[in-house]
Design a protein around this motif. Sequence first.
Motif, mmCIF file in Angstrom:
data_model
loop_
_atom_site.group_PDB
_atom_site.id
_atom_site.type_symbol
_atom_site.label_atom_id
_atom_site.label_comp_id
_atom_site.label_asym_id
_atom_site.label_seq_id
_atom_site.Cartn_x
_atom_site.Cartn_y
_atom_site.Cartn_z
ATOM 1 N N PRO A 185 0.789 -1.308 0.014
ATOM 2 C CA PRO A 185 0.003 0.130 -0.033
ATOM 3 C C PRO A 185 1.168 1.331 -0.050
ATOM 4 C CG PRO A 185 0.277 -0.896 2.369
ATOM 5 C CD PRO A 185 0.715 -1.959 1.280
ATOM 6 N N SER A 186 0.237 2.458 -0.398
ATOM 7 C CA SER A 186 1.060 3.802 -0.270
ATOM 8 C C SER A 186 1.194 4.182 1.192
ATOM 9 C CB SER A 186 0.035 4.873 -0.899
ATOM 10 O OG SER A 186 0.615 5.936 -0.544
ATOM 11 N N LYS A 187 2.679 4.626 1.290
ATOM 12 C CA LYS A 187 2.932 5.067 2.691
ATOM 13 C C LYS A 187 2.045 6.379 2.852
ATOM 14 C CE LYS A 187 7.402 3.355 2.593
ATOM 15 N NZ LYS A 187 9.106 3.734 2.604
ATOM 16 N N GLU A 188 1.359 7.017 2.074
ATOM 17 C CA GLU A 188 0.522 8.167 2.255
ATOM 18 C C GLU A 188 -0.597 7.819 3.552
ATOM 19 O OE1 GLU A 188 1.316 11.456 1.468
ATOM 20 O OE2 GLU A 188 3.000 10.543 0.794
ATOM 21 N N ASN A 241 -3.986 -2.926 5.136
ATOM 22 C CA ASN A 241 -3.135 -1.859 4.609
ATOM 23 C C ASN A 241 -2.723 -0.700 5.288
ATOM 24 O OD1 ASN A 241 -3.034 -3.432 2.238
ATOM 25 N ND2 ASN A 241 -4.703 -2.464 1.304
ATOM 26 N N GLU A 242 -3.515 -0.325 6.337
ATOM 27 C CA GLU A 242 -3.176 0.779 7.229
ATOM 28 C C GLU A 242 -2.037 0.359 8.254
ATOM 29 O OE1 GLU A 242 -7.405 3.197 7.863
ATOM 30 O OE2 GLU A 242 -7.368 1.246 8.703
ATOM 31 N N LEU A 258 8.909 -5.544 4.508
ATOM 32 C CA LEU A 258 8.163 -5.176 3.289
ATOM 33 C C LEU A 258 8.099 -3.931 3.209
ATOM 34 C CD1 LEU A 258 6.290 -6.529 0.944
ATOM 35 C CD2 LEU A 258 4.512 -6.257 2.586
ATOM 36 N N MET A 259 7.808 -2.934 4.016
ATOM 37 C CA MET A 259 7.645 -1.592 3.908
ATOM 38 C C MET A 259 8.910 -0.664 4.080
ATOM 39 S SD MET A 259 4.518 -1.607 3.077
ATOM 40 C CE MET A 259 4.214 0.193 2.843
ATOM 41 N N GLY A 260 10.102 -1.186 4.160
ATOM 42 C CA GLY A 260 11.315 -0.621 4.175
ATOM 43 C C GLY A 260 11.616 0.215 5.392
#
Length: 235
Positions: free
Chosen positions: A39-42, A131-132, A156-158
Motif C-alpha cells: 500500500p501507499s505510505k501516504e 493496509n493501514e 516489506l515496507m522498508g
Amino acid sequence: NKVDVLNVRDQKSLDTLRDMGVTREVIVTTDTVFGINKPSKEIGKFILEKEGVDLNRKTVGICVMDWKGLGYRTLNEFEKAFKIISEAFDVNIVIQPLYYYKDMEISKELYLRLKKFNENTFLLDEYRHINEYLSILGNTDIFVSVRLHGLIFASLMGSYPVTVSYDPKCEGFMRELNRHNILSIEDFKGEDLANEVIFAYNNLNANLKEMKVRLESFYKKSEVHLEKLLELIDS
C-alpha cells in the motif's frame, strides 16, 4: 513425505523437517506477504500526523506482547532500553499493537511508562485494516517487534526490523535477512536492546541498503511459491 507440495519460508524450517525425517523435496521460499502489492505510505503518514506525530523526526515503532507471563519483565526491559535510546536521540516512539485484542493491555502500560521520559511517545489504539497497519510501519525508520509479522511487515515496507524473539520463526526470518545477533524474550537485557536500536539508527542507510538486496530475493522466492501452487491446482 506424502503431501503434493512442501514449502517452508526459511532455512531453519527446512533443517527442522530434515531432522524429523522428511526426505522428499522441500521448497524454501519466504512468507507469502512478500507477494502482495504494497500500500501507499501516504495512508500511514495521514494517520500518524493526525495522531500528532512529527515525521520530520526519526520514528521508532514498537510491537510488544505478553509472552507466557513474561509481560512484567518485558515492560521493565523495554522501559530501560527506550530510556537509553531517548537520551541518545530525539526520536518519536510509536507503539502499534498488531494482535489488537491480545496486545493492547501491555501496549497501554508500555505507553504510560515511556511517555514519562519521552513526550513524543504515541499509542495507536484503534483497530485498523491490514493496509493501514502496513502503511503505518512504512512510516517508521526502525521497528522493534516481538511478533513475527511486525518484522515481516516492517521489512516489506522498508523499515529496519529489530526483534526480541519469542519463537524460532522470528529467529529464522531474521537469519534470512543475515541478522544473527538475536535477543530472546526470556532473558534479553534492556541495555542490549538499546544497543541494537542505536546501532541500527547510526547505520540506518547502510542497513536499509543491505536489507533491500535481501528483499529482492524474497520477492523472487514468493513468485516460486505461487508458481508451485498454480502447478498443483492445474495438475
